[in-house]
Design an enzyme around this catalytic site. Structure first.
Site, mmCIF file in Angstrom:
data_model
loop_
_atom_site.group_PDB
_atom_site.id
_atom_site.type_symbol
_atom_site.label_atom_id
_atom_site.label_comp_id
_atom_site.label_asym_id
_atom_site.label_seq_id
_atom_site.Cartn_x
_atom_site.Cartn_y
_atom_site.Cartn_z
ATOM 1 N N GLU A 181 0.796 -1.226 0.000
ATOM 2 C CA GLU A 181 0.000 0.000 0.000
ATOM 3 C C GLU A 181 0.833 1.282 0.000
ATOM 4 O O GLU A 181 0.565 2.209 0.757
ATOM 5 C CB GLU A 181 -0.947 -0.003 1.209
ATOM 6 C CG GLU A 181 -1.906 -1.163 1.189
ATOM 7 C CD GLU A 181 -2.899 -1.137 2.344
ATOM 8 O OE1 GLU A 181 -4.084 -1.378 2.094
ATOM 9 O OE2 GLU A 181 -2.499 -0.883 3.492
ATOM 10 N N SER A 182 1.822 1.318 -0.851
ATOM 11 C CA SER A 182 2.579 2.560 -1.015
ATOM 12 C C SER A 182 1.981 3.237 -2.242
ATOM 13 O O SER A 182 2.064 2.696 -3.340
ATOM 14 C CB SER A 182 4.048 2.216 -1.233
ATOM 15 O OG SER A 182 4.823 3.379 -1.177
#
Ligand code: ACM
Length: 705
Positions: free
Chosen positions: A343-344
C-alpha cells in the site's frame, strides 16, 4: 470460497450473507453439556477421546492407558540442553496444574526407569529456531510408559504439546490414553502476525500469545513493528524513531531480546516487519529527511493508506537503512526480515521533482517500478547482514531477486504468480483474523489453493501461511478474543495433512482447545467477560452475557466505516466484548439441525434457549438504562426477544404439526431481515439468523403435511 481482502483492506466492507450466522458463553449453562461430555465417546473400549489440535499426521489408538499420579517420573536424554530441560519443566508444571498430581521436578536418577522419557539430540545453547528444522516426533504411550522421541529438540517441544493435549479425566483421576503417534508438519512456516503499530501491545500480551502459539504448534511470530501510527521498537542509533514516533509506547531492546528468547525457548521464530516505503509516517516524525516530501510530519492517528513514503532516490536513505538494519540484525537472530512493501501509493514520489527526474532518467513510467528499484537496494542491504527478505504482494516484480519470500494478502493469484516466478510464498489472505471469518472458513482455506494450477515443483515453494491480526480495532484487553480460538483452526490447517477437512470434528476439538488455551493464560474468554461486566456495571450480568452470546463484531470494514475509527477511538463498546464466531453460532446451527430431525433433547434445549432470550430482555433493558454504551445497541436489543418468540412459535408449530396462520412466515421473514440490517452505531451482528430462518421455513411447511 470465502471473501478475500481486495485492494485496500482497511476500507473494505465484506457483507456476510444471512446464513453466515454465528455465537455463546453462559450458554454452556443452558446447553449444559461440559466440553468433554460433548466429545465423541470411545468407540472400541479404549478411553481415547481425540481432542488433539492440530491433528497429528497419524494417530493409532491402543487399548489401555497410563495413569498420571504422584509416582510419575521423567527422564531426558543424557546430553539434553537447557531448552529441552526447561521445556520438560514447563510440561510438568502444566501437567500438574491439569491433573492435581504432585510431580517430581527432578529427572529420574540415571538407570532408574522413568514413566516418561524424552529423547532428542541436544542443540547448542545459542541455537535459534530456524526455518525448515525437523519438527517431527514420535509419541508412544502404553500402560506403564510414555516415550517421546524426536530428531531435533524442536520436535520434542512439539510432542510435549501433543502429550498435554492427550490428558483426559478417567476413573476419578487423569490418564494418558495408550497411543502411537507419528507426527510432522505439512508446512514449515506457520505464523501469526501481530500489529502493535496501530495499538501498542505490551510485552505480557506477546508472552501469552507466544504460549498460545506454542500450544497449537504455530512457529513464527511475525511482528509488525512499524506503522504510520507508531514506531514500536527502540533504536539506539536513531533514537528519534521511537522518541518521536511512538507516543512513548515501544519495546525496549531488552524487552525485544527477552521476547525473542521466550519465543526461541518454545521453538518459535520471531520475524520483525519494518514496513517501507509506505506505512512509514512514524519514521519521518524524527527523521523528516528520509521522507519524499519536506514535512514536518506527525504520528498519524487516522487509519488507511497515507501518502508518506521513504525517499527512494537519495543515497542517504539507504545509508540510514543500512545502519538501522545493522542494529536490528543484532536483536533478531532469525534469517528473515519482513520489509512490508504494501500500500505505497506513490503520490509523494510523483510530487517530488527530484524523484520524478530520477524516474524519467531511468525510464520508469510508474511508481511500482520505482518501488521495485527500492526493494532491490533494500534486499542487498539485508543480504549484507545475512538476512533474507520477505514482503507483501506488492514487492513482486520481474526484477525482484527470487530469494525474496512473497506474503500473499490479496487474491491467491499473487501467490501463484510469485511461485511461477520462482518465489517462495506465504498465504495469508484467507487467514485475516480481523475479518469475521468463522473457524470453519479459516480451517478450510488451504495454503495451496485447489484452483491454483501450480506444478508440484511450484507448489513446494509455498512455505505455509500466517494468520494476521491487524491492530486497528484491538486493545490488550480484546486482542485475545480476536485471535483465539480461531487461530487454532488455522494452525491445524498449516500443520495437519491436507485431507483433514472435517469441520464438525474440528469444532468439537476447537472447543476443547479453547479451554486449554484459557488455562495457558490467553484471555479470549475472560477478556470479553470482563468487558461485559464493565458495560453492565455489575457482576450480575447474566442477561448481557446471554445477549452477547448471540452476537459477533461487525466485519473490519463495516466497523471502520460505521464508527469512523482512528487510533483515538475508545475500544470499549459492546462490539469489543463479543467474539467473532462465538461458540453459540455453531452450537445453534447443530441444535436447529437436530430439532429439524426431531431430536427431542435438541428441541428442549432450543426452547429453553429461546425462552432465556425472551426472559432476559427486560433485565437487559434495565441494564441498558444505566449504561450509555449498552443503550446504543437499541435495535439489536429490541429484536433479540422477538427472535426468541419466533423460535418458540416455530418449535410449537413443528411439534404440533399445526399450520401457522396466513402471513406468519412473511412476518417472521420481515423480522429476520430487520435483524440482519446493518445498524451503524451498534456494530454487532446476530449469529443465529440463518438457522432461525431454516426453522421458520420448516414450521411453515408443517401446514402442508
Ligand atoms: C496489508 O493488509 N496491507 C498487508
Amino acid at each position: 470460497m470465502i471473501d478475500r481482502p481486495q485492494s485496500f483492506r482497511r476500507i473494505l466492507a465484506v457483507h456476510l450473507p444471512l446464513q453466515r450466522i454465528d455465537a455463546a458463553l453462559a450458554l454452556a449453562l443452558l446447553l449444559a453439556v461440559p466440553a468433554c461430555a460433548q466429545q465423541a465417546s470411545p468407540a472400541d473400549g479404549n478411553e481415547f477421546v481425540n481432542t488433539l489440535m492440530p491433528l497429528p499426521a497419524t494417530v493409532v489408538s491402543k487399548p489401555g492407558n497410563l495413569r498420571i499420579d504422584n509416582s510419575l517420573s521423567y527422564a531426558l536424554s543424557g546430553d539434553s540442553s537447557p531448552r529441552l530441560r526447561q521445556g520438560a519443566l514447563r510440561l510438568l508444571d502444566r501437567l500438574q496444574m491439569r491433573t492435581g498430581a504432585e510431580l517430581a521436578k527432578e529427572p529420574a536418577p540415571q538407570g532408574r526407569e522413568a514413566t516418561l522419557t524424552i529423547e532428542a539430540p541436544a542443540s547448542s545453547a545459542e541455537a535459534s529456531p530456524a526455518l525448515g528444522e525437523d519438527e517431527s516426533y514420535i509419541l508412544d504411550v502404553d500402560e506403564h510408559h510414555a516415550s517421546l522421541r524426536a530428531h531435533a529438540e524442536v520436535g520434542a517441544l512439539r510432542g510435549m504439546e501433543t502429550l498435554l493435549q492427550l490428558v483426559q479425566p478417567s476413573g476419578g483421576g487423569f490418564i494418558l490414553p495408550a497411543v502411537h503417534i507419528e507426527d510432522a508438519p505439512r508446512f514449515p512456516w506457520r505464523g501469526l502476525m501481530l500489529d502493535p503499530g496501530r495499538h501498542f501491545l505490551p510485552p505480557p500480551v506477546i508472552y501469552r500469545t507466544l504460549d498460545g502459539m506454542a500450544a497449537v504448534k504455530l512457529n513464527v511470530l511475525h511482528w509488525h513493528l512499524t506503522e504510520d501510527q507508531g514506531f514500536r521498537i527502540e533504536s539506539r542509533v536513531f533514537p528519534k524513531l521511537q522518541q518521536q514516533g511512538s507516543g512513548g509506547l515501544y519495546y525496549t531492546q531488552q524487552q525485544v531480546r527477552d521476547i525473542v528468547a521466550y519465543a526461541a525457548a518454545r521453538g518459535i521464530r520471531v520475524v520483525p516487519e519494518f514496513d517501507m516505503p509506505g506505512h512509514s509516517t512514524s519514521w519521518l516524525v524524527g527523521y523528516p529527511e528520509l521522507g519524499s516530501a519536506p514535512g514536518p510530519y506527525s504520528v498519524e492517528h487516522e487509519f488507511g493508506v497515507h501518502d508518506a513514503a521513504l525517499n527512494p532516490v537519495e543515497d542517504s536513505t539507504y545509508r540510514f537503512l543500512d545502519t538501522f538494519f545493522g542494529e536490528m540484525a543484532q536483536l533478531f537472530p532469525d534469517e528473515y526480515v519482513h520489509i512490508g512493501g504494501d500500500e505505497s501509493n506513490g503520490k509523494q514520489w510523483l510530487a517530488n521533482p527530484r524523484i520524478k527526474a530520477f524516474m524519467d532518467a531511468h525510464g520508469m513510467k510508474t511508481t511500482p517500478e520505482l518501488q521495485a528499484y527500492f526493494n532491490t537496494r533494500v534486499q542487498k542491504i539485508l543480504a549484507r547482514y545475512h538476512k533474507r527478505m520477505v514482503g507483501w504482494d506488492e514487492v513482486l516484480s520481474s526484477t525482484l531477486s527470487p530469494d525474496v519470500v512473497i506474503q500473499n494478502w490479496h487474491g491467491s493469484e499473487f501467490l501463484v504468480n510469485g511461485a511461477k516466478q520462482g518465489h517462495r510464498g506465504l498465504f495469508s489472505g484467507p487467514y485475516y483474523l480481523d475479518y469475521t471469518y468463522t473457524a470453519s472458513q479459516l480451517f478450510l482455506a488451504d495454503p495451496v489453493p485447489a484452483d491454483a494450477a501450480l506444478t508440484p515443483e511450484q507448489a513446494k515453494l509455498i512455505l505455509g501461511g500466517e494468520a494476521c491480526q491487524w491492530g486497528e480495532h484491538i486493545s490488550p484487553q480484546t486482542i485475545d478474543s480476536r485471535i483465539w480460538p480461531r487461530a487454532a483452526a488455522v494452525a491445524e490447517r498449516f500443520w495437519s495433512p491436507a485431507a483433514d477437512r472435517d469441520t464438525e470434528d474440528m469444532y468439537r476439538r476447537l472447543q476443547a482447545e479453547s479451554l486449554r488455551l484459557d488455562e495457558e493464560g490467553t484471555t479470549h474468554i475472560s477478556g470479553p467477560e470482563r468487558g461485559l461486566r464493565q458495560l453492565a456495571g455489575t457482576e450480575q450480568d447474566r442477561a448481557l452475557t446471554l445477549f452477547a452470546a448471540v452476537l459477533q463484531p461487525v466485519n473490519f470494514g463495516a466497523r471502520y466505516q460505521q464508527q469512523h475509527t482512528s487510533q483515538l477511538t475508545a475500544l470499549d463498546r459492546l462490539v469489543d466484548s463479543v467474539r467473532p464466531d462465538p461458540p453459540l453460532r455453531h452450537e445453534f446451527e447443530l441444535l436447529v439441525d437436530g430439532a429439524l430431525r426431531g431430536n427431542s433433547a435438541d428441541i428442549e434445549r432450543l426452547e429453553s434457549l429461546f425462552r432465556s432470550w425472551v426472559d432476559a430482555a427486560p433485565e437487559l433493558d434495565r441494564l441498558a438504562a444505566n449504561s450509555p454504551l449498552l443503550n446504543e445497541v437499541s435495535s439489536r436489543r429490541s429484536d433479540w426477544p422477538k427472535l426468541g418468540s419466533m423460535g418458540i412459535e416455530a418449535l410449537s408449530y413443528l411439534r404440533s404439526g399445526n399450520a401457522p396462520p396466513a402471513g406468519w412466515q412473511d412476518a417472521q421473514t420481515a423480522l429476520l431481515r430487520e435483524a440482519a440490517e446493518p445498524r451503524p452505531g451498534e456494530l454487532v451482528d446476530f449469529v443465529v439468523l440463518g438457522p432461525l430462518e431454516k426453522l421458520v421455513a420448516a414450521a411453515n411447511r408443517s401446514k402442508t403435511q
